[in-house]
Motif scaffolding. Structure first.
Motif, PDB file in Angstrom:
ATOM      1  N   MET A   1      18.055 -25.894 -43.676  1.00 33.28           N
ATOM      2  CA  MET A   1      18.318 -27.275 -43.304  1.00 33.28           C
ATOM      3  C   MET A   1      19.795 -27.466 -42.970  1.00 33.28           C
ATOM      4  N   LEU A   2      20.662 -26.894 -43.802  1.00 35.47           N
ATOM      5  CA  LEU A   2      22.099 -27.021 -43.583  1.00 35.47           C
ATOM      6  C   LEU A   2      22.520 -26.354 -42.283  1.00 35.47           C
ATOM      7  N   SER A   3      22.002 -25.160 -42.007  1.00 34.39           N
ATOM      8  CA  SER A   3      22.385 -24.464 -40.774  1.00 34.39           C
ATOM      9  C   SER A   3      21.927 -25.227 -39.535  1.00 34.39           C
ATOM     10  N   ALA A   4      20.738 -25.812 -39.591  1.00 34.41           N
ATOM     11  CA  ALA A   4      20.239 -26.589 -38.462  1.00 34.41           C
ATOM     12  C   ALA A   4      21.098 -27.827 -38.237  1.00 34.41           C
ATOM     13  N   ALA A 184      22.382 -13.995 -49.157  1.00 33.85           N
ATOM     14  CA  ALA A 184      22.058 -13.128 -48.016  1.00 33.85           C
ATOM     15  C   ALA A 184      20.672 -13.454 -47.469  1.00 33.85           C
ATOM     16  N   PHE A 185      19.718 -13.676 -48.375  1.00 32.77           N
ATOM     17  CA  PHE A 185      18.359 -14.041 -47.952  1.00 32.77           C
ATOM     18  C   PHE A 185      18.366 -15.369 -47.200  1.00 32.77           C
ATOM     19  N   CYS A 186      19.121 -16.341 -47.709  1.00 33.50           N
ATOM     20  CA  CYS A 186      19.175 -17.666 -47.077  1.00 33.50           C
ATOM     21  C   CYS A 186      19.782 -17.586 -45.673  1.00 33.50           C
ATOM     22  N   ILE A 187      20.861 -16.811 -45.535  1.00 34.13           N
ATOM     23  CA  ILE A 187      21.539 -16.712 -44.238  1.00 34.13           C
ATOM     24  C   ILE A 187      20.636 -16.043 -43.203  1.00 34.13           C
ATOM     25  N   THR A 188      20.040 -14.907 -43.581  1.00 38.03           N
ATOM     26  CA  THR A 188      19.171 -14.205 -42.633  1.00 38.03           C
ATOM     27  C   THR A 188      17.920 -15.020 -42.323  1.00 38.03           C
TER      28      THR A 188
END
Length: 262
Positions: A1-4, A184-188
């Motif tokens: 959500m944050l990346s979007a 790492a899981f969240c970023i990928t």
């Protein structure tokens, strides 16, 4: 959500015209599908679940025809059939212990039923997203943002209701080294979702489900090649089916007549 949200702000994307509640419906389907798929492992074997999920494009076509009267080129049915059958055979034969596929749990009928419902949720979600794009024309990132806002709310509610949130936080406090793994899981995962929603937005849910299903096949194939595992004739035949389906899909994409623009 944050990346979007960051991408939306950075690109200055216009406000989404689609009703926010419609993304809630997509999120509910996603949550139900994920939950039932995970629950099915309690009753059926993992290879059975993988085989069923390999045929995900089929319910997408089926539900698109029934609910939204979607029309697909005849060759598209051949593509989906070849890829689904090829991946299923490849994984079926590739199991190190074939008895595991028949080694079901205490209630495999119920397990297969909830797995079937999970696939139907996937089948409804894909065409619904296609219709959302067709009517309201949201950007891929806006779709990702609004869907994940609902996902955050629903998954947090479920975690609290099942008493899983506090133990999870306590575990992270006791094992702080896991924070980097989670990050790492969240970023990928976030990067992957950017491309999944972009594919759904630009090329449709059927192409997206075909791609996401095929990538599992390629992951296994690369692993086999890297570690020098041998393949039997049926596995080579299944590889031929998958590549034939992909080649036919590429042929369809490039053979479409181009419309003249003013």
């Amino acid at each position: 959500m944050l990346s979007a949200w960051i991408v939306c702000v950075f690109n200055g994307e216009p406000r989404d015209q689609a009703p926010f509640r419609k993304y809630g419906f997509v999120s509910v389907l996603l949550v139900i599908s994920t939950f039932l798929s995970n629950q099915s492992i309690r009753y059926i074997s993992y290879p059975t679940q993988v085989l069923a999920k390999s045929c995900k494009p089929i319910p997408v076509i089926f539900m698109g025809l029934i609910l939204f009267k979607r029309k697909y080129p005849p060759l598209k049915y051949v593509v989906v059939f070849l890829i689904s059958l090829g991946i299923s055979l490849f994984m079926l034969v590739g199991s190190s212990n074939k008895k595991n596929i028949l080694n079901e749990g205490s209630n495999h009928v119920f397990g297969n039923f909830i797995l079937f419902v999970s696939l139907m949720m996937d089948g409804i979600m894909g065409p619904f997203q296609d219709n959302l794009v067709k009517v309201y024309k949201p950007s891929a990132t806006r779709m990702m943002l609004n869907t994940n806002i609902w996902n955050l709310f629903l998954f947090t509610t479920i975690a609290i209701a099942r008493g899983e949130l506090i133990p999870a936080i306590q575990f992270i406090i006791e094992q702080p080294e896991i924070i980097l793994l989670i990050l790492a899981f969240c970023i990928t995962s976030a990067l992957g979702q950017q491309f999944i929603f972009l594919t759904t937005n630009k090329f449709g849910s059927l192409n997206c489900s075909t791609i996401t299903t095929t990538r599992k096949f390629f992951s296994i194939l690369v692993s086999i090649i890297c570690f020098g595992h041998s393949l039997n004739n049926l596995q080579w035949s299944s590889i031929g089916m998958v590549f034939s389906g992909l080649a036919l899909d590429l042929y369809m994409s490039y053979s479409k007549p181009k419309t003249k623009t003013k």
